[in-house]
Design a protein around this motif. Structure first.
Motif, PDB file in Angstrom:
ATOM      1  N   ILE A   1       1.028  -0.603  -0.237  1.00  0.00           N
ATOM      2  CA  ILE A   1       0.067  -0.186   0.248  1.00  0.00           C
ATOM      3  C   ILE A   1       0.646   1.576   0.270  1.00  0.00           C
ATOM      4  O   ILE A   1       0.283   2.280  -0.810  1.00  0.00           O
ATOM      5  N   THR A   2       1.911   1.127   0.629  1.00  0.00           N
ATOM      6  CA  THR A   2       2.556   2.597   1.052  1.00  0.00           C
ATOM      7  C   THR A   2       4.224   1.436   0.906  1.00  0.00           C
ATOM      8  O   THR A   2       4.822   1.829   1.957  1.00  0.00           O
ATOM      9  N   PRO A   3       4.719   1.502   0.329  1.00  0.00           N
ATOM     10  CA  PRO A   3       6.344   0.906   0.552  1.00  0.00           C
ATOM     11  C   PRO A   3       7.322   2.454   0.892  1.00  0.00           C
ATOM     12  O   PRO A   3       7.797   2.340   0.405  1.00  0.00           O
ATOM     13  N   ASN A   4       7.709   1.705   2.371  1.00  0.00           N
ATOM     14  CA  ASN A   4       8.263   2.320   2.902  1.00  0.00           C
ATOM     15  C   ASN A   4       9.516   2.488   2.403  1.00  0.00           C
ATOM     16  O   ASN A   4      10.476   3.844   2.601  1.00  0.00           O
ATOM     17  N   ALA A   5      10.435   1.337   1.874  1.00  0.00           N
ATOM     18  CA  ALA A   5      11.710   1.756   1.156  1.00  0.00           C
ATOM     19  C   ALA A   5      11.266   2.675  -0.514  1.00  0.00           C
ATOM     20  O   ALA A   5      12.193   3.305  -0.673  1.00  0.00           O
ATOM     21  N   LEU A   6      10.509   3.354  -0.738  1.00  0.00           N
ATOM     22  CA  LEU A   6      10.078   4.249  -1.426  1.00  0.00           C
ATOM     23  C   LEU A   6      10.199   5.532  -1.552  1.00  0.00           C
ATOM     24  O   LEU A   6      10.917   6.025  -1.955  1.00  0.00           O
ATOM     25  N   ILE A   7       9.897   6.025   0.027  1.00  0.00           N
ATOM     26  CA  ILE A   7       9.688   7.188   0.935  1.00  0.00           C
ATOM     27  C   ILE A   7      11.193   6.519   1.047  1.00  0.00           C
ATOM     28  O   ILE A   7      11.591   8.005   0.868  1.00  0.00           O
ATOM     29  N   GLU A   8      11.749   6.134   1.579  1.00  0.00           N
ATOM     30  CA  GLU A   8      13.011   5.896   1.849  1.00  0.00           C
ATOM     31  C   GLU A   8      14.216   6.670   0.734  1.00  0.00           C
ATOM     32  O   GLU A   8      14.678   7.650   0.934  1.00  0.00           O
ATOM     33  N   ALA A   9      14.064   6.040  -0.171  1.00  0.00           N
ATOM     34  CA  ALA A   9      14.784   6.290  -1.379  1.00  0.00           C
ATOM     35  C   ALA A   9      14.666   8.009  -1.918  1.00  0.00           C
ATOM     36  O   ALA A   9      15.220   8.578  -2.479  1.00  0.00           O
ATOM     37  N   MET A  10      13.005   8.087  -1.069  1.00  0.00           N
ATOM     38  CA  MET A  10      12.964   9.409  -2.260  1.00  0.00           C
ATOM     39  C   MET A  10      13.223  10.793  -1.080  1.00  0.00           C
ATOM     40  O   MET A  10      13.949  11.228  -1.923  1.00  0.00           O
ATOM     41  N   ALA A  11      13.733  10.183   0.539  1.00  0.00           N
ATOM     42  CA  ALA A  11      13.814  10.711   0.939  1.00  0.00           C
ATOM     43  C   ALA A  11      15.441  11.506   0.527  1.00  0.00           C
ATOM     44  O   ALA A  11      16.516  12.566   1.580  1.00  0.00           O
ATOM     45  N   MET A  12      16.165  10.024   0.454  1.00  0.00           N
ATOM     46  CA  MET A  12      18.088  10.324   0.029  1.00  0.00           C
ATOM     47  C   MET A  12      18.401  10.412  -1.369  1.00  0.00           C
ATOM     48  O   MET A  12      19.225  11.367  -2.174  1.00  0.00           O
TER      49      MET A  12
END
Length: 481
Positions: free
Chosen positions: A391-402
């Protein structure tokens, strides 16, 4: 008069017995369903301590302003579990915000990727297993003596509630016994409100434990607990008995609200998963060898779409692209053992060993290093055969934060994370050709990758900062504790 042969008479008698057996089974199931519905309806209006004092606001019972802080007890299956980093971040942010938190889990697990949130929460963790039968019987006797009617009604409630596909009297006894052990542990820790960060069978354990203790209960509904056909049981029951319900996307929110009566839908709150931005500083490490770095951080499970990634990588190789793809993450067994084997077979069949590496679960610091050296992050999520989906892949959010440019799929809550064409690229789920073309287009355009990375970081800062998002949790817990 024609005489019937004994074999014919015997066959007719067997058919009548089978028909009678079916009618009895249908009648018994109908009676069981009526009893369950009657008990659930009665349980819905029942509070172990009588009517909840105080008015309600937005579906959440309020507490006296003079009341002191009460410890919130998070109940988890295992802790700290590798795949639940986002829950640990949430709890650590609550502790930092001044909310007393205790973690009660069945068993201890080695997260294998320790981060600051894990280090923060480990001192607050307690475990209920193993528990001896004499100790469990003593705990049950204590609750029975204090609240006999409540104890018996809860036992009956578990017996008539279908909370799992493989429900049985033995499973009922295990679940109720676990709830007793959890309630005893939380009571000893001074917990005044029980919270389940998942809406699966663990939520029913937390609900029963809260009623045994005579305290409030709340629940979060996130991903597989809502959508996987082997876990999404008794959701209306769990939501109806909760002081509040949290979900993490608009995609989930409408479905959760639809499971509640009109008058109770206001107690559903949407709060995005968050990350600690201080842990994710976008310092790029350039690659000078001419080999593009593609990165995926994901458990080896079907909803992550890793078979599509392998096929897209094979297509890139066949087009002459110089690249290396690292997949960081471990398997989840036994549920996805067959999928892990399938990945290995496909990896060999496509002859991807020179290009794609499965690096397993890595320490958090090494995951950050991988983000810094990557040129592109790819996570082609799909819906699994059993209905499970990210639903909300946390690794996707982490990669964007980087500050990484990301490619994912247009499904579930992912468009609420990635603004297609602005902070990343989205393709149709399951479309290998579209995925390959998107990867090739970004690898050929470093300026566009840089622009997408900058916008990705801005999007995370605006919507997924844990210190901002946790404020709503703080308000909810302080209102009900």
């Amino acid at each position: 008069m024609k005489r019937l042969r004994p074999s014919t008479l015997w066959s007719a008698a067997r058919a009548r017995r089978r028909s009678l057996g079916r009618r009895i089974a249908i009648a018994a199931e109908a009676a069981r369903r009526r009893l369950r519905e009657r008990l659930e309806a009665r349980f819905a209006d029942w509070s172990p301590d009588g009517p909840t004092p105080g008015a309600t606001s937005g579906g959440v019972p309020t507490r006296s302003a003079a009341a002191g802080p009460t410890r919130v007890g998070y109940y988890l299956w295992r802790f700290p579990l590798l795949s639940e980093t986002f829950i640990r971040r949430e709890m650590a942010a609550l502790v930092e915000a001044g909310v007393p938190v205790a973690v009660v889990a069945d068993e201890r697990d080695d997260a294998r990727t320790p981060d600051r949130a894990t280090a923060t929460m480990l001192p607050y963790a307690a475990y209920v297993l193993p528990v001896s039968y004499p100790a469990l019987l003593a705990q049950a006797a204590g609750f029975l003596a204090r609240r006999p009617l409540t104890f018996l009604r809860l036992a009956l409630f578990v017996a008539v509630t279908r909370y799992d596909r493989d429900k049985s009297l033995a499973a009922d006894a295990r679940l109720f016994g676990k709830a007793v052990a959890v309630a005893a542990r939380m009571r000893a820790l001074g917990v005044g409100h029980v919270h389940s960060p998942w809406a699966n069978a663990n939520a029913l354990v937390a609900l029963v434990a809260s009623r045994l203790m005579g305290v409030g209960f709340s629940v979060q509904a996130r991903a597989h607990d809502l959508h996987r056909d082997d876990t999404a049981f008794a959701l209306p029951t769990k939501f109806r008995h909760a002081r509040f319900v949290v979900t993490n996307t608009r995609y989930n929110e409408a479905g959760v609200r639809a499971l509640l009566p009109d008058g109770e839908r206001a107690k559903v709150h949407r709060i995005h998963n968050g990350i600690d931005l201080a842990d994710f500083v976008p310092l790029r490490v350039p690659n000078d060898d001419g080999v593009a770095r593609i990165l995926t951080v994901a458990r080896l499970i079907e909803p992550k779409g890793l078979t599509l990634l392998l096929r897209a990588c094979a297509a890139l190789r066949d087009r002459g692209v110089a690249f290396r793809c690292d997949v960081i993450g471990g398997p989840e067994e036994p549920l996805y053992t067959a999928y892990r084997v399938q990945l290995g077979v496909l990896h060999r069949q496509l002859d991807l060993a020179p290009h794609v590496r499965f690096r397993g679960a890595l320490p958090f610091a090494k995951v950050l290093d991988a983000y810094r050296t990557a040129d592109l992050f790819v996570l082609p999520c799909v819906e699994a055969a059993n209905g499970s989906k990210d639903i909300t892949p946390n690794a996707l959010i982490e990669a964007m934060a980087m500050g990484l440019p990301v490619i994912s799929t247009r499904m579930t809550g992912i468009p609420e994370i990635v603004d297609d064409g602005c902070s990343g690229v989205l393709v149709a789920p399951g479309d290998v050709d579209a995925l390959t073309d998107a990867m090739l287009a970004l690898l050929d355009d470093p300026e566009r990758r840089a622009r997408l990375g900058v916008e990705a970081r801005r999007a995370v800062e605006a919507r997924f900062d844990i210190r901002t998002n946790v404020r709503e949790y703080v308000r909810l817990f302080r209102d009900v504790c």
